[in-house]
Design a protein around this motif. Structure first.
Motif, PDB file in Angstrom:
ATOM      1  N   ILE A  59       0.663   5.937  -0.676  1.00 10.77           N
ATOM      2  CA  ILE A  59       0.069   6.948  -0.908  1.00 10.77           C
ATOM      3  C   ILE A  59       1.089   8.092  -1.303  1.00 10.77           C
ATOM      4  O   ILE A  59       2.057   8.098  -0.846  1.00 10.77           O
ATOM      5  CB  ILE A  59      -0.911   7.715   0.337  1.00 10.77           C
ATOM      6  CG1 ILE A  59       0.030   7.864   1.748  1.00 10.77           C
ATOM      7  CG2 ILE A  59      -1.886   6.418   0.685  1.00 10.77           C
ATOM      8  CD1 ILE A  59      -0.846   8.604   2.755  1.00 10.77           C
TER       9      ILE A  59
ATOM     10  N   GLU B 252      -4.913  11.672   0.326  1.00 11.08           N
ATOM     11  CA  GLU B 252      -4.950  10.273   0.596  1.00 11.08           C
ATOM     12  C   GLU B 252      -4.736   9.954   2.197  1.00 11.08           C
ATOM     13  O   GLU B 252      -4.034  10.753   2.734  1.00 11.08           O
ATOM     14  CB  GLU B 252      -3.877   9.184  -0.208  1.00 11.08           C
ATOM     15  CG  GLU B 252      -4.527   9.210  -1.725  1.00 11.08           C
ATOM     16  CD  GLU B 252      -3.480   8.576  -2.579  1.00 11.08           C
ATOM     17  OE1 GLU B 252      -3.891   7.516  -2.878  1.00 11.08           O
ATOM     18  OE2 GLU B 252      -2.185   9.037  -2.475  1.00 11.08           O
TER      19      GLU B 252
ATOM     20  N   GLY C  20      -0.372  13.443   2.059  1.00 14.61           N
ATOM     21  CA  GLY C  20      -1.774  13.115   2.696  1.00 14.61           C
ATOM     22  C   GLY C  20      -1.519  12.725   4.262  1.00 14.61           C
ATOM     23  O   GLY C  20      -0.473  13.669   4.783  1.00 14.61           O
TER      24      GLY C  20
ATOM     25  N   ARG D 280     -13.942   5.192   4.700  1.00 16.96           N
ATOM     26  CA  ARG D 280     -14.235   5.023   3.503  1.00 16.96           C
ATOM     27  C   ARG D 280     -15.557   5.628   3.111  1.00 16.96           C
ATOM     28  O   ARG D 280     -15.683   6.164   2.146  1.00 16.96           O
ATOM     29  CB  ARG D 280     -14.106   3.794   2.889  1.00 16.96           C
ATOM     30  CG  ARG D 280     -12.592   3.490   2.987  1.00 16.96           C
ATOM     31  CD  ARG D 280     -12.263   1.951   2.514  1.00 16.96           C
ATOM     32  NE  ARG D 280     -10.612   1.538   2.530  1.00 16.96           N
ATOM     33  CZ  ARG D 280     -10.203   0.661   3.191  1.00 16.96           C
ATOM     34  NH1 ARG D 280     -10.824  -0.294   3.567  1.00 16.96           N
ATOM     35  NH2 ARG D 280      -9.012   0.545   2.981  1.00 16.96           N
TER      36      ARG D 280
ATOM     37  N   LYS E   3     -13.635   8.982   0.844  1.00 16.63           N
ATOM     38  CA  LYS E   3     -13.439   8.370  -0.416  1.00 16.63           C
ATOM     39  C   LYS E   3     -13.141   6.880  -0.178  1.00 16.63           C
ATOM     40  O   LYS E   3     -11.970   6.971  -0.069  1.00 16.63           O
ATOM     41  CB  LYS E   3     -12.740   9.150  -1.370  1.00 16.63           C
ATOM     42  CG  LYS E   3     -13.393  10.450  -1.756  1.00 16.63           C
ATOM     43  CD  LYS E   3     -12.378  11.465  -2.376  1.00 16.63           C
ATOM     44  CE  LYS E   3     -13.083  12.805  -2.899  1.00 16.63           C
ATOM     45  NZ  LYS E   3     -12.150  13.668  -3.854  1.00 16.63           N
TER      46      LYS E   3
ATOM     47  N   SER F 107       0.945  -1.307  -0.088  1.00 14.92           N
ATOM     48  CA  SER F 107      -0.083  -0.062   0.016  1.00 14.92           C
ATOM     49  C   SER F 107       0.957   1.262   0.047  1.00 14.92           C
ATOM     50  O   SER F 107       2.095   1.349   0.790  1.00 14.92           O
ATOM     51  CB  SER F 107      -0.908   0.004   1.181  1.00 14.92           C
ATOM     52  OG  SER F 107      -1.717   0.695   1.093  1.00 14.92           O
TER      53      SER F 107
ATOM     54  N   ASN G  58      -8.312  16.887  -0.702  1.00 13.24           N
ATOM     55  CA  ASN G  58      -8.636  15.647  -1.441  1.00 13.24           C
ATOM     56  C   ASN G  58      -7.330  14.872  -1.497  1.00 13.24           C
ATOM     57  O   ASN G  58      -7.131  14.480  -2.518  1.00 13.24           O
ATOM     58  CB  ASN G  58      -9.294  16.016  -2.934  1.00 13.24           C
ATOM     59  CG  ASN G  58     -10.730  16.563  -2.781  1.00 13.24           C
ATOM     60  OD1 ASN G  58     -11.521  15.776  -2.309  1.00 13.24           O
ATOM     61  ND2 ASN G  58     -10.892  17.596  -3.536  1.00 13.24           N
TER      62      ASN G  58
ATOM     63  N   ASP H 129     -11.665   4.767  -2.433  1.00  8.69           N
ATOM     64  CA  ASP H 129     -10.037   4.705  -2.960  1.00  8.69           C
ATOM     65  C   ASP H 129      -9.020   5.629  -2.256  1.00  8.69           C
ATOM     66  O   ASP H 129      -7.859   5.392  -2.785  1.00  8.69           O
ATOM     67  CB  ASP H 129     -10.256   4.635  -4.541  1.00  8.69           C
ATOM     68  CG  ASP H 129     -10.836   5.784  -4.990  1.00  8.69           C
ATOM     69  OD1 ASP H 129     -11.355   6.654  -4.383  1.00  8.69           O
ATOM     70  OD2 ASP H 129     -10.512   6.241  -6.104  1.00  8.69           O
ATOM     71  N   PHE H 130      -9.326   6.700  -1.520  1.00 12.22           N
ATOM     72  CA  PHE H 130      -8.445   7.459  -0.872  1.00 12.22           C
ATOM     73  C   PHE H 130      -7.954   7.009   0.424  1.00 12.22           C
ATOM     74  O   PHE H 130      -7.059   7.692   1.107  1.00 12.22           O
ATOM     75  CB  PHE H 130      -8.912   8.687  -0.631  1.00 12.22           C
ATOM     76  CG  PHE H 130      -8.630   9.729  -2.063  1.00 12.22           C
ATOM     77  CD1 PHE H 130      -8.912   9.092  -3.507  1.00 12.22           C
ATOM     78  CD2 PHE H 130      -8.336  11.075  -2.163  1.00 12.22           C
ATOM     79  CE1 PHE H 130      -8.738   9.891  -4.377  1.00 12.22           C
ATOM     80  CE2 PHE H 130      -8.337  11.838  -3.316  1.00 12.22           C
ATOM     81  CZ  PHE H 130      -8.433  11.131  -4.526  1.00 12.22           C
TER      82      PHE H 130
ATOM     83  N   LYS I  26      -6.380   3.739   2.446  1.00 14.61           N
ATOM     84  CA  LYS I  26      -5.688   2.735   2.354  1.00 14.61           C
ATOM     85  C   LYS I  26      -4.894   2.252   3.644  1.00 14.61           C
ATOM     86  O   LYS I  26      -5.195   2.940   4.721  1.00 14.61           O
ATOM     87  CB  LYS I  26      -4.266   2.940   1.301  1.00 14.61           C
ATOM     88  CG  LYS I  26      -4.732   3.496  -0.012  1.00 14.61           C
ATOM     89  CD  LYS I  26      -3.904   3.399  -1.076  1.00 14.61           C
ATOM     90  CE  LYS I  26      -4.597   4.036  -2.480  1.00 14.61           C
ATOM     91  NZ  LYS I  26      -3.811   4.563  -3.137  1.00 14.61           N
TER      92      LYS I  26
END
Length: 159
Positions: free
Chosen positions: A23, A73, A26, A114, A118, A21, A71, A120-121, A123
């Motif tokens: 990012i 991650e 973020g 989630r 979001k 994983s 916006n 998919d943001f 992890k």
């Protein structure tokens, strides 16, 4: 629940030599779950994490925007060692939620994040695995959060 939140330029989790994983800019969040945590603790931590003013805005004003505003991650890593107690020089983890129940609790926390942000943001690492977490801290900025139920049980009444 406890969270150690680091504002990052990038972060990743490696298990058995494989990046599982990662990012970009973020938040990297180390998440600890105590044996007494409830849905209210989970909701509190998710709300604070998503709305924490930890980033600067386009005008350069610091501590003004959240991960949601920008916006960006989030990489969450379960870390039971946040609920340690020292007994002399030895670590004791009796305050942490046992692995059997904490994995399900942690997965519900991820699902809540989630759902509120979001999918998919958000992890995460691999629960219970030996992980290498690579963090490129931005600032450096590190913030600790703890759900208020622990504080009120300890008698300071802060929410």
């Amino acid at each position: 629940m406890k969270a150690v939140i680091q504002r990052v330029l990038k972060a990743s989790v490696t298990v058995d030599g494989e990046v599982i994983s990662s990012i970009g800019k973020g938040l990297c969040v180390l998440v600890g779950i105590s044996r007494d945590d409830t849905e209210a603790d989970m909701e509190y931590l998710a709300r604070k994490l998503l709305n924490l003013g930890i980033f600067e805005d386009d005008n350069g004003k610091r501590w003004n925007l959240s991960v949601r505003d920008k916006n960006l991650e989030i990489l969450c890593v379960s870390q039971f060692t946040l609920y340690h107690v020292l007994k002399g020089n030895k670590l004791d983890f009796h305050c942490a939620m046992p692995a059997e129940s904490s994995e399900e609790f942690y997965n519900r926390f991820l699902k809540l994040l989630r759902t509120q942000y979001k999918d998919d943001f958000v992890k995460d690492g691999k629960f219970g695995a030996y992980m290498t977490v690579n963090i490129e801290n931005d600032g450096p900025v590190t913030v600790e959060l703890e759900s208020p139920s622990k504080k009120s049980k300890e008698g300071d009444g802060q929410n």
